[in-house]
Design a protein around this motif. Sequence first.
Motif, PDB file in Angstrom:
ATOM      1  N   TYR A 119      13.320   1.212 -27.045  1.00 62.20           N
ATOM      2  CA  TYR A 119      12.216   1.085 -28.002  1.00 62.20           C
ATOM      3  C   TYR A 119      11.698  -0.353 -28.133  1.00 62.20           C
ATOM      4  O   TYR A 119      10.951  -0.648 -29.065  1.00 62.20           O
ATOM      5  CB  TYR A 119      12.606   1.618 -29.392  1.00 62.20           C
ATOM      6  N   LEU A 120      12.043  -1.212 -27.195  1.00 62.52           N
ATOM      7  CA  LEU A 120      11.597  -2.603 -27.297  1.00 62.52           C
ATOM      8  C   LEU A 120      10.124  -2.762 -26.916  1.00 62.52           C
ATOM      9  O   LEU A 120       9.511  -3.781 -27.215  1.00 62.52           O
ATOM     10  CB  LEU A 120      12.473  -3.494 -26.412  1.00 62.52           C
ATOM     11  N   GLY A 121       9.556  -1.759 -26.278  1.00 57.38           N
ATOM     12  CA  GLY A 121       8.144  -1.795 -25.929  1.00 57.38           C
ATOM     13  C   GLY A 121       7.562  -0.392 -25.945  1.00 57.38           C
ATOM     14  O   GLY A 121       8.296   0.597 -25.996  1.00 57.38           O
ATOM     15  N   VAL A 122       6.244  -0.321 -25.892  1.00 60.95           N
ATOM     16  CA  VAL A 122       5.565   0.973 -25.841  1.00 60.95           C
ATOM     17  C   VAL A 122       4.480   0.902 -24.770  1.00 60.95           C
ATOM     18  O   VAL A 122       3.682  -0.039 -24.735  1.00 60.95           O
ATOM     19  CB  VAL A 122       4.971   1.374 -27.212  1.00 60.95           C
ATOM     20  N   CYS A 123       4.488   1.880 -23.865  1.00 58.98           N
ATOM     21  CA  CYS A 123       3.489   1.971 -22.805  1.00 58.98           C
ATOM     22  C   CYS A 123       2.378   2.926 -23.226  1.00 58.98           C
ATOM     23  O   CYS A 123       2.639   3.976 -23.823  1.00 58.98           O
ATOM     24  CB  CYS A 123       4.109   2.478 -21.515  1.00 58.98           C
ATOM     25  N   LEU A 124       1.153   2.547 -22.891  1.00 59.94           N
ATOM     26  CA  LEU A 124      -0.026   3.369 -23.128  1.00 59.94           C
ATOM     27  C   LEU A 124      -0.750   3.481 -21.797  1.00 59.94           C
ATOM     28  O   LEU A 124      -1.666   2.715 -21.505  1.00 59.94           O
ATOM     29  CB  LEU A 124      -0.918   2.740 -24.207  1.00 59.94           C
ATOM     30  N   GLU A 125      -0.326   4.446 -20.989  1.00 59.73           N
ATOM     31  CA  GLU A 125      -0.770   4.548 -19.600  1.00 59.73           C
ATOM     32  C   GLU A 125      -1.973   5.481 -19.495  1.00 59.73           C
ATOM     33  O   GLU A 125      -1.815   6.699 -19.397  1.00 59.73           O
ATOM     34  CB  GLU A 125       0.377   5.047 -18.722  1.00 59.73           C
ATOM     35  N   THR A 126      -3.175   4.920 -19.516  1.00 59.27           N
ATOM     36  CA  THR A 126      -4.382   5.731 -19.401  1.00 59.27           C
ATOM     37  C   THR A 126      -4.506   6.235 -17.975  1.00 59.27           C
ATOM     38  O   THR A 126      -4.345   5.485 -17.019  1.00 59.27           O
ATOM     39  CB  THR A 126      -5.620   4.920 -19.791  1.00 59.27           C
ATOM     40  N   GLN A 127      -4.814   7.522 -17.820  1.00 58.37           N
ATOM     41  CA  GLN A 127      -4.853   8.107 -16.477  1.00 58.37           C
ATOM     42  C   GLN A 127      -5.469   9.489 -16.521  1.00 58.37           C
ATOM     43  O   GLN A 127      -5.780  10.022 -17.591  1.00 58.37           O
ATOM     44  CB  GLN A 127      -3.442   8.195 -15.896  1.00 58.37           C
ATOM     45  N   GLY A 128      -5.610  10.084 -15.323  1.00 59.25           N
ATOM     46  CA  GLY A 128      -6.037  11.464 -15.225  1.00 59.25           C
ATOM     47  C   GLY A 128      -4.897  12.395 -15.542  1.00 59.25           C
ATOM     48  O   GLY A 128      -3.735  11.981 -15.658  1.00 59.25           O
ATOM     49  N   LEU A 129      -5.213  13.675 -15.681  1.00 56.90           N
ATOM     50  CA  LEU A 129      -4.159  14.661 -15.882  1.00 56.90           C
ATOM     51  C   LEU A 129      -3.229  14.664 -14.679  1.00 56.90           C
ATOM     52  O   LEU A 129      -3.624  14.294 -13.572  1.00 56.90           O
ATOM     53  CB  LEU A 129      -4.770  16.040 -16.107  1.00 56.90           C
ATOM     54  N   PRO A 130      -1.971  15.056 -14.854  1.00 56.14           N
ATOM     55  CA  PRO A 130      -0.997  14.932 -13.773  1.00 56.14           C
ATOM     56  C   PRO A 130      -1.385  15.744 -12.552  1.00 56.14           C
ATOM     57  O   PRO A 130      -2.018  16.804 -12.658  1.00 56.14           O
ATOM     58  CB  PRO A 130       0.299  15.457 -14.401  1.00 56.14           C
ATOM     59  N   ILE A 131      -0.975  15.244 -11.401  1.00 56.62           N
ATOM     60  CA  ILE A 131      -1.292  15.906 -10.147  1.00 56.62           C
ATOM     61  C   ILE A 131      -0.299  17.037  -9.932  1.00 56.62           C
ATOM     62  O   ILE A 131       0.876  16.813  -9.678  1.00 56.62           O
ATOM     63  CB  ILE A 131      -1.250  14.897  -8.989  1.00 56.62           C
ATOM     64  N   ASP A 132      -0.762  18.261 -10.090  1.00 57.88           N
ATOM     65  CA  ASP A 132       0.090  19.423  -9.890  1.00 57.88           C
ATOM     66  C   ASP A 132      -0.789  20.549  -9.365  1.00 57.88           C
ATOM     67  O   ASP A 132      -1.519  21.190 -10.121  1.00 57.88           O
ATOM     68  CB  ASP A 132       0.781  19.837 -11.191  1.00 57.88           C
ATOM     69  N   PHE A 133      -0.720  20.765  -8.074  1.00 55.83           N
ATOM     70  CA  PHE A 133      -1.591  21.752  -7.458  1.00 55.83           C
ATOM     71  C   PHE A 133      -1.137  23.180  -7.748  1.00 55.83           C
ATOM     72  O   PHE A 133      -1.771  24.135  -7.344  1.00 55.83           O
ATOM     73  CB  PHE A 133      -1.662  21.510  -5.945  1.00 55.83           C
ATOM     74  N   ASN A 134      -0.009  23.325  -8.460  1.00 57.08           N
ATOM     75  CA  ASN A 134       0.427  24.647  -8.883  1.00 57.08           C
ATOM     76  C   ASN A 134      -0.167  25.026 -10.237  1.00 57.08           C
ATOM     77  O   ASN A 134       0.080  26.117 -10.731  1.00 57.08           O
ATOM     78  CB  ASN A 134       1.954  24.696  -8.962  1.00 57.08           C
ATOM     79  N   GLN A 135      -0.923  24.094 -10.835  1.00 58.24           N
ATOM     80  CA  GLN A 135      -1.530  24.345 -12.139  1.00 58.24           C
ATOM     81  C   GLN A 135      -3.050  24.302 -11.982  1.00 58.24           C
ATOM     82  O   GLN A 135      -3.657  23.235 -12.024  1.00 58.24           O
ATOM     83  CB  GLN A 135      -1.066  23.300 -13.159  1.00 58.24           C
TER      84      GLN A 135
END
Length: 352
Positions: free
Chosen positions: A307-323
Amino acid sequence: MKMTDTLFGHTNDEPVMEYTLVNDSGMSVSCLNYSCTITKILVPDRCGNIENVVLGFDQFFDYLDLSPYFGCVVGRAAGRIRNAEFTLDGESCQLTANEEPNHLHGGKKGFHSVIWKSEPIETESAVGLKFFYRSKDGEEGYPGNLDTTIIYLLNNQNELSITYEARTDQKTIVNLTNHSYFNLSGNLKRDCSEHVLQLDGDRFLELDSDLIPTGRLLEAANTPFDFKHGRLLKSGMKSSHPQNVLAGNGYDHHLVFSKKGENTVVLTDKESGRTLLMTTDQPCVVLYTANHLEGLYSISGVRARNYLGVCLETQGLPIDFNQPHFPATLLNPDEVYRSTTTYRFFSKTIGV
Protein backbone atom coordinates in the motif's frame (compact mmCIF):
# COMPACT_ATOMS: atom_id res chain seq x y z
CA MET A 1 10.92 26.10 -18.37
CA LYS A 2 13.97 23.97 -18.95
CA MET A 3 15.32 20.45 -19.35
CA THR A 4 18.56 18.94 -18.03
CA ASP A 5 20.07 15.47 -18.44
CA THR A 6 22.51 13.32 -16.48
CA LEU A 7 23.97 9.84 -16.89
CA PHE A 8 21.97 7.44 -14.69
CA GLY A 9 23.62 4.10 -15.58
CA HIS A 10 24.28 1.61 -18.36
CA THR A 11 22.57 -1.49 -19.71
CA ASN A 12 24.07 -3.70 -22.42
CA ASP A 13 26.77 -1.04 -22.86
CA GLU A 14 24.12 1.58 -23.69
CA PRO A 15 23.90 4.75 -21.61
CA VAL A 16 20.78 5.27 -19.52
CA MET A 17 20.01 8.97 -19.28
CA GLU A 18 17.82 10.71 -16.74
CA TYR A 19 16.07 13.81 -18.06
CA THR A 20 14.52 16.39 -15.74
CA LEU A 21 11.78 18.73 -16.94
CA VAL A 22 11.21 21.85 -14.83
CA ASN A 23 8.43 24.41 -15.20
CA ASP A 24 8.33 28.02 -13.97
CA SER A 25 6.30 27.03 -10.90
CA GLY A 26 9.00 24.73 -9.55
CA MET A 27 7.35 21.44 -10.46
CA SER A 28 9.71 18.92 -12.03
CA VAL A 29 9.40 15.53 -13.71
CA SER A 30 12.38 13.19 -14.11
CA CYS A 31 12.37 10.25 -16.50
CA LEU A 32 14.72 7.76 -18.16
CA ASN A 33 15.24 6.70 -21.75
CA TYR A 34 15.04 3.17 -20.29
CA SER A 35 11.35 2.17 -20.55
CA CYS A 36 10.37 5.89 -20.46
CA THR A 37 10.47 5.41 -16.70
CA ILE A 38 9.22 8.32 -14.58
CA THR A 39 11.61 8.34 -11.61
CA LYS A 40 10.40 11.46 -9.78
CA ILE A 41 7.59 14.01 -9.82
CA LEU A 42 8.24 16.90 -7.44
CA VAL A 43 5.24 19.05 -6.52
CA PRO A 44 4.36 21.31 -3.54
CA ASP A 45 1.99 20.52 -0.71
CA ARG A 46 -0.39 23.07 0.84
CA CYS A 47 2.54 24.59 2.79
CA GLY A 48 4.78 24.91 -0.26
CA ASN A 49 7.00 21.92 0.57
CA ILE A 50 8.17 20.40 -2.72
CA GLU A 51 8.43 16.60 -2.48
CA ASN A 52 8.41 13.49 -4.64
CA VAL A 53 4.97 11.92 -5.24
CA VAL A 54 5.91 8.76 -7.18
CA LEU A 55 7.82 5.63 -6.24
CA GLY A 56 11.24 5.19 -7.80
CA PHE A 57 14.81 4.12 -7.17
CA ASP A 58 17.94 6.23 -6.78
CA GLN A 59 20.19 3.66 -8.51
CA PHE A 60 19.65 2.20 -11.97
CA PHE A 61 20.56 -1.38 -11.01
CA ASP A 62 17.54 -1.43 -8.68
CA TYR A 63 15.27 -0.93 -11.69
CA LEU A 64 16.88 -3.98 -13.31
CA ASP A 65 16.70 -6.21 -10.23
CA LEU A 66 13.75 -5.06 -8.13
CA SER A 67 11.30 -2.84 -9.96
CA PRO A 68 7.62 -3.90 -10.07
CA TYR A 69 7.19 -1.73 -13.19
CA PHE A 70 7.84 1.53 -11.30
CA GLY A 71 6.99 4.48 -13.53
CA CYS A 72 7.49 2.72 -16.86
CA VAL A 73 5.52 2.42 -20.07
CA VAL A 74 4.22 -1.14 -20.47
CA GLY A 75 3.37 -2.81 -23.77
CA ARG A 76 2.72 -4.02 -26.32
CA ALA A 77 -0.24 -5.03 -24.19
CA ALA A 78 -0.82 -3.95 -20.61
CA GLY A 79 -2.22 -6.50 -18.19
CA ARG A 80 -2.41 -10.28 -18.26
CA ILE A 81 -3.24 -12.45 -21.27
CA ARG A 82 -4.53 -15.88 -20.34
CA ASN A 83 -2.23 -18.79 -21.23
CA ALA A 84 0.04 -16.32 -23.06
CA GLU A 85 -1.79 -16.71 -26.34
CA PHE A 86 -4.49 -15.22 -28.48
CA THR A 87 -5.98 -15.95 -31.89
CA LEU A 88 -5.79 -13.41 -34.69
CA ASP A 89 -7.60 -14.07 -37.98
CA GLY A 90 -7.75 -17.77 -37.17
CA GLU A 91 -4.09 -18.16 -36.29
CA SER A 92 -2.72 -18.67 -32.79
CA CYS A 93 -0.14 -16.18 -31.52
CA GLN A 94 1.97 -17.63 -28.71
CA LEU A 95 3.42 -15.00 -26.40
CA THR A 96 6.13 -15.19 -23.76
CA ALA A 97 4.74 -16.69 -20.55
CA ASN A 98 6.64 -14.40 -18.17
CA GLU A 99 4.09 -15.03 -15.40
CA GLU A 100 3.50 -18.74 -15.89
CA PRO A 101 1.27 -19.75 -17.53
CA ASN A 102 0.18 -16.23 -18.51
CA HIS A 103 1.65 -13.23 -20.27
CA LEU A 104 2.05 -9.99 -18.28
CA HIS A 105 2.70 -6.40 -19.42
CA GLY A 106 4.31 -7.25 -22.76
CA GLY A 107 6.57 -10.10 -21.67
CA LYS A 108 10.20 -10.37 -20.59
CA LYS A 109 11.36 -7.91 -23.25
CA GLY A 110 8.39 -5.65 -23.08
CA PHE A 111 8.49 -1.89 -23.46
CA HIS A 112 9.48 -1.73 -19.77
CA SER A 113 12.92 -3.26 -20.38
CA VAL A 114 14.37 -1.52 -23.45
CA ILE A 115 16.21 1.68 -24.30
CA TRP A 116 14.10 4.17 -26.24
CA LYS A 117 15.46 6.78 -28.62
CA SER A 118 14.76 10.25 -27.26
CA GLU A 119 14.73 13.85 -28.38
CA PRO A 120 13.85 17.06 -26.52
CA ILE A 121 10.75 19.14 -27.19
CA GLU A 122 10.44 22.81 -26.34
CA THR A 123 7.49 25.03 -27.18
CA GLU A 124 6.24 28.39 -25.92
CA SER A 125 3.97 26.65 -23.42
CA ALA A 126 5.69 23.36 -22.54
CA VAL A 127 8.92 21.40 -22.31
CA GLY A 128 9.19 17.70 -22.88
CA LEU A 129 10.59 14.62 -24.54
CA LYS A 130 9.68 12.41 -27.47
CA PHE A 131 10.58 8.73 -27.11
CA PHE A 132 10.63 6.20 -29.96
CA TYR A 133 10.97 2.41 -30.09
CA ARG A 134 10.51 -0.17 -32.87
CA SER A 135 9.25 -3.51 -31.59
CA LYS A 136 10.21 -5.96 -34.32
CA ASP A 137 7.89 -8.53 -35.83
CA GLY A 138 7.76 -11.55 -33.51
CA GLU A 139 9.15 -9.78 -30.44
CA GLU A 140 7.67 -11.59 -27.42
CA GLY A 141 5.38 -13.33 -29.95
CA TYR A 142 3.50 -10.27 -31.22
CA PRO A 143 2.96 -9.99 -34.98
CA GLY A 144 4.11 -6.98 -37.00
CA ASN A 145 6.79 -4.34 -36.74
CA LEU A 146 5.33 -1.80 -34.31
CA ASP A 147 6.67 1.77 -34.25
CA THR A 148 5.71 3.48 -31.01
CA THR A 149 6.14 7.13 -29.99
CA ILE A 150 5.62 8.37 -26.44
CA ILE A 151 5.51 12.12 -25.76
CA TYR A 152 5.90 13.64 -22.28
CA LEU A 153 5.03 17.35 -21.98
CA LEU A 154 5.14 19.52 -18.84
CA ASN A 155 3.52 22.97 -18.79
CA ASN A 156 3.26 25.82 -16.30
CA GLN A 157 -0.13 24.66 -15.03
CA ASN A 158 1.64 21.78 -13.23
CA GLU A 159 0.28 19.46 -15.88
CA LEU A 160 2.10 16.46 -17.31
CA SER A 161 0.59 14.93 -20.43
CA ILE A 162 1.52 11.54 -21.88
CA THR A 163 0.58 10.86 -25.50
CA TYR A 164 0.91 7.38 -26.99
CA GLU A 165 1.06 6.71 -30.74
CA ALA A 166 1.73 3.45 -32.59
CA ARG A 167 1.77 2.21 -36.18
CA THR A 168 2.15 -1.33 -37.49
CA ASP A 169 2.85 -3.09 -40.81
CA GLN A 170 0.69 -6.11 -39.85
CA LYS A 171 -2.53 -6.52 -37.93
CA THR A 172 -1.60 -6.74 -34.25
CA ILE A 173 -2.80 -5.84 -30.76
CA VAL A 174 -1.78 -2.76 -28.77
CA ASN A 175 -2.81 -1.57 -25.30
CA LEU A 176 -0.38 0.89 -23.68
CA THR A 177 -0.23 2.57 -20.29
CA ASN A 178 2.11 4.16 -17.77
CA HIS A 179 2.68 2.19 -14.57
CA SER A 180 3.60 4.95 -12.10
CA TYR A 181 2.92 4.36 -8.41
CA PHE A 182 1.63 7.59 -6.82
CA ASN A 183 1.92 8.60 -3.17
CA LEU A 184 0.73 12.14 -2.55
CA SER A 185 1.97 12.26 1.05
CA GLY A 186 5.36 13.30 -0.34
CA ASN A 187 8.65 11.41 0.00
CA LEU A 188 6.76 8.30 1.13
CA LYS A 189 5.96 9.67 4.58
CA ARG A 190 2.79 7.56 4.77
CA ASP A 191 1.15 4.81 2.78
CA CYS A 192 -1.85 5.42 0.51
CA SER A 193 -4.59 4.00 2.69
CA GLU A 194 -5.89 7.49 3.54
CA HIS A 195 -5.89 8.67 -0.08
CA VAL A 196 -9.36 9.40 -1.46
CA LEU A 197 -10.24 8.34 -5.01
CA GLN A 198 -13.15 9.71 -7.03
CA LEU A 199 -14.26 8.75 -10.54
CA ASP A 200 -17.47 8.23 -12.48
CA GLY A 201 -17.58 4.50 -13.06
CA ASP A 202 -20.54 2.19 -12.56
CA ARG A 203 -18.93 -1.18 -13.33
CA PHE A 204 -15.73 -3.12 -12.72
CA LEU A 205 -14.31 -6.35 -14.09
CA GLU A 206 -14.40 -9.50 -12.03
CA LEU A 207 -11.06 -11.29 -11.58
CA ASP A 208 -10.33 -15.01 -11.43
CA SER A 209 -7.71 -16.65 -9.19
CA ASP A 210 -4.94 -15.68 -11.67
CA LEU A 211 -6.05 -12.03 -11.43
CA ILE A 212 -7.27 -12.17 -15.03
CA PRO A 213 -10.70 -10.67 -15.84
CA THR A 214 -13.33 -13.36 -16.24
CA GLY A 215 -15.32 -11.26 -18.69
CA ARG A 216 -18.06 -10.46 -16.21
CA LEU A 217 -18.82 -6.78 -15.72
CA LEU A 218 -20.03 -6.31 -12.14
CA GLU A 219 -22.09 -3.42 -10.80
CA ALA A 220 -20.06 -1.10 -8.55
CA ALA A 221 -22.99 0.43 -6.68
CA ASN A 222 -23.09 -0.43 -2.97
CA THR A 223 -19.67 -2.12 -3.11
CA PRO A 224 -16.10 -0.98 -2.31
CA PHE A 225 -15.74 -0.40 -6.07
CA ASP A 226 -18.11 2.58 -6.14
CA PHE A 227 -15.98 5.74 -6.29
CA LYS A 228 -18.56 8.19 -7.63
CA HIS A 229 -18.66 10.23 -4.43
CA GLY A 230 -15.09 9.63 -3.32
CA ARG A 231 -13.85 6.68 -1.27
CA LEU A 232 -10.89 6.08 1.00
CA LEU A 233 -8.62 3.43 -0.52
CA LYS A 234 -8.41 1.68 2.84
CA SER A 235 -12.09 0.79 2.52
CA GLY A 236 -11.05 -1.75 -0.11
CA MET A 237 -7.94 -2.83 1.77
CA LYS A 238 -10.03 -3.72 4.83
CA SER A 239 -13.00 -5.03 2.87
CA SER A 240 -14.32 -8.58 3.07
CA HIS A 241 -15.65 -8.34 -0.49
CA PRO A 242 -14.41 -11.50 -2.28
CA GLN A 243 -12.83 -9.48 -5.09
CA ASN A 244 -10.81 -7.31 -2.68
CA VAL A 245 -9.67 -10.38 -0.76
CA LEU A 246 -8.74 -12.20 -3.99
CA ALA A 247 -6.56 -9.28 -5.13
CA GLY A 248 -4.50 -9.44 -1.93
CA ASN A 249 -6.72 -7.28 0.28
CA GLY A 250 -7.01 -4.24 -1.94
CA TYR A 251 -7.58 -3.37 -5.58
CA ASP A 252 -6.12 -4.69 -8.84
CA HIS A 253 -9.16 -4.13 -11.02
CA HIS A 254 -10.35 -2.50 -14.24
CA LEU A 255 -12.76 0.27 -13.29
CA VAL A 256 -14.92 1.05 -16.31
CA PHE A 257 -15.97 4.66 -16.88
CA SER A 258 -19.67 5.37 -17.18
CA LYS A 259 -19.38 7.41 -20.38
CA LYS A 260 -17.30 7.41 -23.53
CA GLY A 261 -14.86 10.20 -24.36
CA GLU A 262 -12.79 12.13 -21.83
CA ASN A 263 -13.06 11.02 -18.23
CA THR A 264 -11.63 12.36 -14.99
CA VAL A 265 -10.05 10.67 -11.97
CA VAL A 266 -9.31 12.61 -8.76
CA LEU A 267 -6.85 11.33 -6.15
CA THR A 268 -6.46 13.34 -2.94
CA ASP A 269 -4.31 13.19 0.19
CA LYS A 270 -6.06 15.49 2.63
CA GLU A 271 -3.17 15.65 5.10
CA SER A 272 -0.68 17.07 2.58
CA GLY A 273 -3.36 18.93 0.64
CA ARG A 274 -2.13 17.48 -2.65
CA THR A 275 -4.58 16.48 -5.36
CA LEU A 276 -3.94 14.69 -8.64
CA LEU A 277 -6.52 15.42 -11.33
CA MET A 278 -6.14 12.88 -14.12
CA THR A 279 -7.99 13.05 -17.44
CA THR A 280 -7.96 10.33 -20.08
CA ASP A 281 -9.60 9.32 -23.34
CA GLN A 282 -9.34 5.64 -22.45
CA PRO A 283 -12.43 3.60 -21.45
CA CYS A 284 -11.11 2.32 -18.12
CA VAL A 285 -8.42 2.62 -15.48
CA VAL A 286 -6.76 -0.23 -13.60
CA LEU A 287 -6.61 0.64 -9.92
CA TYR A 288 -3.78 -1.20 -8.16
CA THR A 289 -3.04 -0.46 -4.52
CA ALA A 290 0.36 -2.21 -4.36
CA ASN A 291 -1.05 -5.14 -2.42
CA HIS A 292 2.09 -7.22 -3.09
CA LEU A 293 4.83 -4.58 -2.81
CA GLU A 294 6.32 -5.80 0.47
CA GLY A 295 9.90 -7.02 0.14
CA LEU A 296 13.45 -6.97 1.48
CA TYR A 297 14.44 -3.79 -0.30
CA SER A 298 14.10 -0.03 0.05
CA ILE A 299 12.57 2.65 -2.15
CA SER A 300 14.44 5.94 -1.74
CA GLY A 301 15.39 4.93 1.79
CA VAL A 302 11.93 3.63 2.76
CA ARG A 303 11.39 -0.09 3.32
CA ALA A 304 9.08 -1.58 0.70
CA ARG A 305 5.68 -2.45 2.11
CA ASN A 306 2.19 -3.01 0.84
CA TYR A 307 0.00 0.00 0.00
CA LEU A 308 2.97 2.36 -0.30
CA GLY A 309 1.75 3.51 -3.71
CA VAL A 310 -1.31 3.46 -5.93
CA CYS A 311 -1.30 2.86 -9.70
CA LEU A 312 -3.87 4.44 -12.00
CA GLU A 313 -3.25 2.65 -15.29
CA THR A 314 -5.42 4.19 -18.00
CA GLN A 315 -5.93 1.75 -20.86
CA GLY A 316 -8.32 -0.09 -23.13
CA LEU A 317 -10.41 -2.99 -21.95
CA PRO A 318 -8.35 -6.16 -21.47
CA ILE A 319 -7.35 -8.17 -24.50
CA ASP A 320 -9.41 -11.34 -24.37
CA PHE A 321 -10.59 -12.75 -27.66
CA ASN A 322 -12.79 -15.22 -25.78
CA GLN A 323 -14.97 -12.31 -24.62
CA PRO A 324 -16.80 -10.95 -27.69
CA HIS A 325 -18.27 -8.01 -25.76
CA PHE A 326 -14.75 -6.70 -25.03
CA PRO A 327 -13.67 -4.50 -27.96
CA ALA A 328 -10.22 -5.98 -28.58
CA THR A 329 -7.45 -3.43 -29.07
CA LEU A 330 -6.68 -4.33 -32.68
CA LEU A 331 -4.42 -2.18 -34.83
CA ASN A 332 -4.38 -2.45 -38.62
CA PRO A 333 -1.60 -1.22 -40.92
CA ASP A 334 -3.70 1.70 -42.18
CA GLU A 335 -4.56 2.91 -38.66
CA VAL A 336 -2.86 4.87 -35.88
CA TYR A 337 -3.17 3.90 -32.22
CA ARG A 338 -3.39 7.14 -30.25
CA SER A 339 -4.33 8.03 -26.69
CA THR A 340 -3.56 10.75 -24.15
CA THR A 341 -3.61 10.87 -20.37
CA THR A 342 -2.93 14.09 -18.47
CA TYR A 343 -1.91 14.47 -14.82
CA ARG A 344 -2.45 17.85 -13.16
CA PHE A 345 -1.27 18.48 -9.62
CA PHE A 346 -2.80 20.89 -7.10
CA SER A 347 -1.63 21.89 -3.64
CA LYS A 348 -5.19 21.92 -2.36
CA THR A 349 -8.01 19.40 -2.23
CA ILE A 350 -10.55 19.53 -5.04
CA GLY A 351 -13.45 17.48 -6.32
CA VAL A 352 -14.06 15.44 -3.17
